[in-house]
Design an enzyme around this catalytic site. Sequence first.
Site, PDB file in Angstrom:
ATOM      1  N   HIS A  28      49.549  54.399  44.658  1.00 16.79           N
ATOM      2  CA  HIS A  28      48.397  55.275  44.072  1.00 16.79           C
ATOM      3  C   HIS A  28      48.848  56.139  42.767  1.00 16.79           C
ATOM      4  O   HIS A  28      47.795  55.959  42.234  1.00 16.79           O
ATOM      5  CB  HIS A  28      47.993  56.076  45.206  1.00 16.79           C
ATOM      6  CG  HIS A  28      47.160  55.584  46.357  1.00 16.79           C
ATOM      7  ND1 HIS A  28      47.543  54.878  47.116  1.00 16.79           N
ATOM      8  CD2 HIS A  28      45.596  55.432  46.537  1.00 16.79           C
ATOM      9  CE1 HIS A  28      46.344  54.358  47.743  1.00 16.79           C
ATOM     10  NE2 HIS A  28      45.347  54.977  47.401  1.00 16.79           N
ATOM     11  N   CYS A  50      40.690  35.277  35.103  1.00 15.77           N
ATOM     12  CA  CYS A  50      40.920  36.593  35.387  1.00 15.77           C
ATOM     13  C   CYS A  50      42.677  36.893  35.301  1.00 15.77           C
ATOM     14  O   CYS A  50      43.064  37.683  35.988  1.00 15.77           O
ATOM     15  CB  CYS A  50      40.720  37.118  36.665  1.00 15.77           C
ATOM     16  SG  CYS A  50      40.780  36.314  38.021  1.00 15.77           S
TER      17      CYS A  50
HETATM   18  C1  PEP Z   1      45.811  34.683  39.295  1.00 12.75           C
HETATM   19  O1  PEP Z   1      46.358  33.878  40.085  1.00 12.75           O
HETATM   20  O2  PEP Z   1      45.771  34.508  38.255  1.00 12.75           O
HETATM   21  C2  PEP Z   1      45.172  35.886  39.887  1.00 12.75           C
HETATM   22  C3  PEP Z   1      44.343  36.627  38.897  1.00 12.75           C
HETATM   23  O3  PEP Z   1      45.414  36.447  41.107  1.00 12.75           O
HETATM   24  P1  PEP Z   1      46.679  37.183  41.323  1.00 12.75           P
HETATM   25  O4  PEP Z   1      47.606  37.468  40.260  1.00 12.75           O
HETATM   26  O5  PEP Z   1      46.135  38.441  42.115  1.00 12.75           O
HETATM   27  O6  PEP Z   1      47.489  36.286  42.308  1.00 12.75           O
END
Ligand code: PEP
Length: 570
Positions: free
Chosen positions: A184, A494
């Site tokens: 946190h 992402c």
């Molecule tokens: C990814 O794999 O690109 C992703 C965004 O998920 P994480 O990094 O949480 O595995």
Amino acid sequence: MKITGIPVCPGKVLCKTRVLRPVPQFNLERKTTCSIEETRHQVFLAISQISKQLGKTAQKLSEHEAELIEVQRTMLQEDCFLEEVEHYISQGYAPEAVVLKAAKTQENLLLATGDAYMSARAEDMRDASYRIACLITGDSYPDISSLEEPVILITEELLPTMLISADLQNLCGIIMQKGTRTSHVSILASSFNIPTLVNCPEAMRLPDGEMIFLNSEKGEVTYGLETYEEQQRQADTYKEEKQQLQNYCNQSAISADGQPIVTLANIVEPIVLDQVNKYGLDGVGLFRTEFLYMNRTAPPTEEEQLAIYRIAAQKLGNKPLTIRTMDIGGDKEVDYLGLPDEQNPFMGFRAIRICLSRTQLFKTQLRAVLRASAVGNIRVMFPMIATKAELLQALELLEQCRQELAVENIPYQPEMPVGIMVEVPSAAILLDKMAKDIQFVSIGSNDLLQYTYAADRLNPNVAYLYNFMDPAVLRLISHTVQICRQMRLECSLCGEMAGDAIGLAALSALGLRKFSVSPSLGLITKKRIRLLDLASLEEAGAKMLQSDTAQQAARVLCQALPAEYLVFPQ
Ligand code: PEP
Ligand code: MG
């Protein structure tokens, strides 16, 4: 001399250190020769003074932060705590021992609930009681609520309450001996944009009151140098750039040739949404909910999750909140689930694979997400989908939850968009077959890279393979973008690739127009987008896909980028 740690929040600061010594050790069994009346007077005076101090601190804070302080104040006034205080006074304990013993009883009760919220309250209780004990004995409480000058704080560990009541004006950096990136306190440090390093084993060897150079982009601390001219220059440049980035808060992410780009944030907790809103980002493209399951002894209940999702949705107003169902496994361990030890955890029982086997655990989360969809612009996303069969199973469980809620007369949004992460190559390859069952896709480049190259994303020995500019992964991304276009599916990315200057340009060249990045990279991402001429990048995109190597693809791309794009530090 140099020491290293794990970067939590990037920055470059040259500043004096302030070494925070741990809380003093108190003898909880110490008895007093004073009368009961005298002890009672001392104890209650100290409680009321600390209550007042906390009240003053709360006035300086934002609503959410002030709430946390108010919780501490309320706990000090609760009957159960005050009864314990009276009990220990009557037993003849010294005033500081009275407070600490009474607080300990409350802490144990809170911890015994096994509930994350209550466990955090135990931390609050301990924090408040130590403040009182220090006031009684005249010891200095490791308090950073007022700092006389700008400092980099050096500490073994830090409590969240200490950080939220810190003198943020003068807190220029944090170096912690312990800590993890997702604790946190790390999350708070990031949201306050304080350059921070954690898990820095040699932190407590740093000198007190001396100039050091913290480069939390690189995860390094330099100290003991004769001159700091070069470091001062780096720190100044960094500061100027950071200041200039604030200009992008109110600017939209429109490319140089006028194409609008959606810029979303990756979050692990609703608390960072204030920053997301301040930076003018378009919503949340990835809420990594697995962190809600960590540092506790049982999974969060439907109601607990609902409360968190609602807060997040409310903070975002109409902007989208993409809730990824929990992605436990790999490097994200949750002890109480009793998952088997595996030789290759990233290739093993992880994310949706766990959810489809522990359906009750999964349905609890799906119900909470659905219920929150009644009050916000919520979308649900399944991680690590590898086959269409997995997707259909997940959708079937979601449908069961919808029906259950309908029978129970609990509102939800029946049209809540459902999406998948494309992070296992098989999902990219078979996306056309899954497209009609979903409304959106988010490419998870972090995992897509490791599975495409068969190179563990945590293993430095194979890091040379982990290159997003390799045409193999570019082709998979391009294929995903094209399928989404043909099937009219919304597509974003992402992974960390979007937060990198070259990565962002490469994705734009491949036709992607929606990105989700860490909030601390939100402004620089907008700045980068505004420099890109997307139309002229298309040709480079086609050439990148025909390249033989990552180096060749990168060269092709860089030639198509405006000179200033690559000038500012990455
Ligand atoms: C990814 O794999 O690109 C992703 C965004 O998920 P994480 O990094 O949480 O595995
Ligand atoms: Mg992933």
